[in-house]
Design a protein around this motif. Structure first.
Motif, PDB file in Angstrom:
ATOM      1  N   GLY A 161     132.115 -19.705 -52.737  1.00 37.77           N
ATOM      2  CA  GLY A 161     131.470 -18.883 -51.557  1.00 37.77           C
ATOM      3  C   GLY A 161     132.616 -17.916 -51.264  1.00 37.77           C
ATOM      4  O   GLY A 161     133.373 -18.409 -50.221  1.00 37.77           O
ATOM      5  N   PRO A 162     132.577 -16.862 -51.812  1.00 39.93           N
ATOM      6  CA  PRO A 162     133.823 -16.001 -51.531  1.00 39.93           C
ATOM      7  C   PRO A 162     133.831 -15.139 -50.032  1.00 39.93           C
ATOM      8  O   PRO A 162     134.712 -14.669 -49.784  1.00 39.93           O
ATOM      9  CB  PRO A 162     133.671 -14.980 -52.615  1.00 39.93           C
ATOM     10  N   ILE A 163     132.361 -15.028 -49.682  1.00 40.75           N
ATOM     11  CA  ILE A 163     132.336 -14.209 -48.401  1.00 40.75           C
ATOM     12  C   ILE A 163     131.597 -15.077 -47.097  1.00 40.75           C
ATOM     13  O   ILE A 163     130.684 -15.644 -47.314  1.00 40.75           O
ATOM     14  CB  ILE A 163     131.518 -13.087 -48.483  1.00 40.75           C
ATOM     15  N   LEU A 164     132.515 -15.177 -45.866  1.00 41.36           N
ATOM     16  CA  LEU A 164     131.963 -15.661 -44.872  1.00 41.36           C
ATOM     17  C   LEU A 164     131.863 -14.696 -43.926  1.00 41.36           C
ATOM     18  O   LEU A 164     132.291 -14.042 -43.544  1.00 41.36           O
ATOM     19  CB  LEU A 164     132.689 -16.798 -44.442  1.00 41.36           C
ATOM     20  N   CYS A 165     130.465 -14.801 -43.193  1.00 43.09           N
ATOM     21  CA  CYS A 165     129.896 -13.815 -42.251  1.00 43.09           C
ATOM     22  C   CYS A 165     129.585 -14.690 -40.998  1.00 43.09           C
ATOM     23  O   CYS A 165     128.634 -15.660 -40.957  1.00 43.09           O
ATOM     24  CB  CYS A 165     128.704 -13.226 -42.669  1.00 43.09           C
ATOM     25  N   VAL A 166     130.062 -14.233 -39.773  1.00 47.30           N
ATOM     26  CA  VAL A 166     129.600 -14.864 -38.495  1.00 47.30           C
ATOM     27  C   VAL A 166     128.870 -13.674 -37.881  1.00 47.30           C
ATOM     28  O   VAL A 166     129.259 -12.558 -37.662  1.00 47.30           O
ATOM     29  CB  VAL A 166     130.956 -15.274 -37.687  1.00 47.30           C
ATOM     30  N   TYR A 167     127.470 -14.219 -37.347  1.00 55.63           N
ATOM     31  CA  TYR A 167     126.836 -13.310 -36.576  1.00 55.63           C
ATOM     32  C   TYR A 167     126.421 -13.679 -35.119  1.00 55.63           C
ATOM     33  O   TYR A 167     126.455 -14.813 -34.685  1.00 55.63           O
ATOM     34  CB  TYR A 167     125.398 -13.191 -37.206  1.00 55.63           C
ATOM     35  N   GLN A 168     126.549 -12.389 -34.405  1.00 54.42           N
ATOM     36  CA  GLN A 168     126.093 -12.497 -33.036  1.00 54.42           C
ATOM     37  C   GLN A 168     124.791 -11.687 -32.922  1.00 54.42           C
ATOM     38  O   GLN A 168     124.790 -10.483 -33.010  1.00 54.42           O
ATOM     39  CB  GLN A 168     127.139 -12.167 -31.943  1.00 54.42           C
ATOM     40  N   LYS A 169     123.468 -12.327 -32.873  1.00 55.29           N
ATOM     41  CA  LYS A 169     122.594 -11.550 -32.918  1.00 55.29           C
ATOM     42  C   LYS A 169     121.577 -11.636 -31.687  1.00 55.29           C
ATOM     43  O   LYS A 169     121.576 -12.565 -31.045  1.00 55.29           O
ATOM     44  CB  LYS A 169     121.409 -12.215 -34.117  1.00 55.29           C
ATOM     45  N   ASP A 170     121.069 -10.420 -31.472  1.00 58.74           N
ATOM     46  CA  ASP A 170     120.115 -10.188 -30.329  1.00 58.74           C
ATOM     47  C   ASP A 170     118.711  -9.890 -31.069  1.00 58.74           C
ATOM     48  O   ASP A 170     118.767  -8.830 -31.640  1.00 58.74           O
ATOM     49  CB  ASP A 170     120.381  -9.153 -29.192  1.00 58.74           C
ATOM     50  N   LYS A 171     117.939 -10.723 -30.726  1.00 58.49           N
ATOM     51  CA  LYS A 171     116.409 -10.530 -31.548  1.00 58.49           C
ATOM     52  C   LYS A 171     115.572 -10.132 -30.601  1.00 58.49           C
ATOM     53  O   LYS A 171     115.347 -10.751 -29.434  1.00 58.49           O
ATOM     54  CB  LYS A 171     116.123 -12.006 -32.249  1.00 58.49           C
ATOM     55  N   PHE A 172     114.788  -9.201 -30.857  1.00 58.39           N
ATOM     56  CA  PHE A 172     113.595  -8.809 -30.142  1.00 58.39           C
ATOM     57  C   PHE A 172     112.262  -8.619 -30.649  1.00 58.39           C
ATOM     58  O   PHE A 172     111.944  -8.946 -32.022  1.00 58.39           O
ATOM     59  CB  PHE A 172     113.766  -7.276 -29.701  1.00 58.39           C
ATOM     60  N   LEU A 173     111.165  -8.827 -29.958  1.00 56.20           N
ATOM     61  CA  LEU A 173     109.764  -8.631 -30.522  1.00 56.20           C
ATOM     62  C   LEU A 173     108.914  -7.718 -29.992  1.00 56.20           C
ATOM     63  O   LEU A 173     108.798  -7.363 -29.007  1.00 56.20           O
ATOM     64  CB  LEU A 173     108.922 -10.340 -30.282  1.00 56.20           C
ATOM     65  N   VAL A 174     108.120  -6.962 -30.904  1.00 57.15           N
ATOM     66  CA  VAL A 174     107.270  -6.158 -30.529  1.00 57.15           C
ATOM     67  C   VAL A 174     105.647  -6.472 -31.035  1.00 57.15           C
ATOM     68  O   VAL A 174     105.646  -6.641 -32.334  1.00 57.15           O
ATOM     69  CB  VAL A 174     107.514  -4.588 -31.143  1.00 57.15           C
ATOM     70  N   ASP A 175     104.739  -6.763 -30.170  1.00 59.31           N
ATOM     71  CA  ASP A 175     103.385  -7.205 -30.725  1.00 59.31           C
ATOM     72  C   ASP A 175     102.559  -6.267 -31.206  1.00 59.31           C
ATOM     73  O   ASP A 175     102.307  -5.212 -30.415  1.00 59.31           O
ATOM     74  CB  ASP A 175     102.951  -8.365 -29.682  1.00 59.31           C
ATOM     75  N   LEU A 176     102.025  -6.211 -32.412  1.00 61.67           N
ATOM     76  CA  LEU A 176     101.201  -5.252 -32.866  1.00 61.67           C
ATOM     77  C   LEU A 176      99.805  -5.663 -33.132  1.00 61.67           C
ATOM     78  O   LEU A 176      98.816  -4.995 -33.693  1.00 61.67           O
ATOM     79  CB  LEU A 176     101.826  -4.738 -34.399  1.00 61.67           C
ATOM     80  N   GLY A 177      99.566  -7.017 -32.654  1.00 63.07           N
ATOM     81  CA  GLY A 177      98.391  -7.421 -32.745  1.00 63.07           C
ATOM     82  C   GLY A 177      98.332  -8.198 -34.163  1.00 63.07           C
ATOM     83  O   GLY A 177      98.436  -9.551 -34.034  1.00 63.07           O
TER      84      GLY A 177
END
Length: 259
Positions: A161-177
């Motif tokens: 496992g050569p690469i380690l990534c730490v994420y800070q994510k802001d997740k949004f939602l757009v309802d299209l039906g």
């Protein structure tokens, strides 16, 4: 029954089931403007801020970095401070009209990867090898796609496992039906793990917008691609966002692999 367009995409991606097709836009974000972009998204009509989360991935590969070179990625995703672990695979993809098409698969929660009940909260393998994980945890469609894209020889060679990534994510939602958009803003801290220690590679910000549909319906996704591009057009102009052709693994890996 899949449409002719869905069949063509599946054929190009080397998979059989269109439910596993991921379609998204990816853009580079100047870190100094990330908070401004987040505020703009939060205040935009019809956009719901779902959550802010932190998690990390460990990308798996062979000693020769065969998955990287084949355009695929395989990662252990750790959520809930390591209490929920999944193995996720994304096959080689292609770009069309600024959108990335690729296949994506995931195991169920890996019960044999556990968070140790101690003050150290150590996540540890209860199984002997990555190969044992392949034998016991891969769903049939995921295993079939990996064999088709990578080959048995490459799969047998995965063991680091050569690469380690730490994420800070802001997740949004757009309802299209009948479908929805999931814009997100990521701040990524990535490290290269080598025999001599932990070496920081980079930190960067990235905007993504993926189209989702119930049960992975490809027909609903394809019908709403224009909505995704219209949504992104104003944002791209306002923040001068550059198109990002790499997924996270290949963006991180490009910093050191082959140099």
């Amino acid at each position: 029954m899949a449409s002719p367009e869905a069949f063509r995409i599946c054929k190009r991606l080397g998979i059989d089931d269109p439910r596993f097709i991921e379609i998204e836009a990816k853009r580079r974000v100047v870190p100094e403007r990330a908070q401004e972009l987040k505020r703009w998204l939060t205040g935009r009509r019809g956009v719901k801020h779902q959550k802010s989360v932190t998690f990390f991935d460990q990308f798996l590969d062979t000693k020769r970095m065969s998955l990287f070179r084949k355009g695929a990625s395989l990662r252990l995703r750790y959520k809930g401070n390591g209490s929920r672990v999944y193995l996720q695979y994304k096959g080689p993809g292609f770009h069309r009209n600024g959108l990335l098409y690729r296949s994506e698969f995931s195991t169920k929660r890996l019960k044999r990867l556990v968070l140790e009940e101690s003050h150290h909260d150590i996540v540890q393998f209860n199984m002997e090898t990555i190969q044992q994980l392949f034998r016991e945890a891969l769903p049939v469609p995921m295993a079939a796609a990996m064999r088709r894209h990578l080959g048995e020889r490459t799969m047998r060679a995965v063991g680091q496992g050569p690469i380690l990534c730490v994420y800070q994510k802001d997740k949004f939602l757009v309802d299209l039906g009948e479908a929805c958009l999931e814009p997100s803003l990521d701040r990524v801290f990535t490290f290269h793990i080598s025999k001599t220690g932990l070496h920081p590679l980079s930190s960067f910000c990235e905007y993504e917008n993926e189209i989702k549909a119930p049960e992975g319906s490809i027909s609903r996704k394809l019908r709403h691609l224009d909505a995704l591009m219209r949504f992104d057009a104003k944002l791209v102009r306002r923040f001068e966002l550059r198109h990002e052709r790499f997924d996270k693994y290949h963006r991180c890996g490009s910093f050191f692999i082959g140099k």
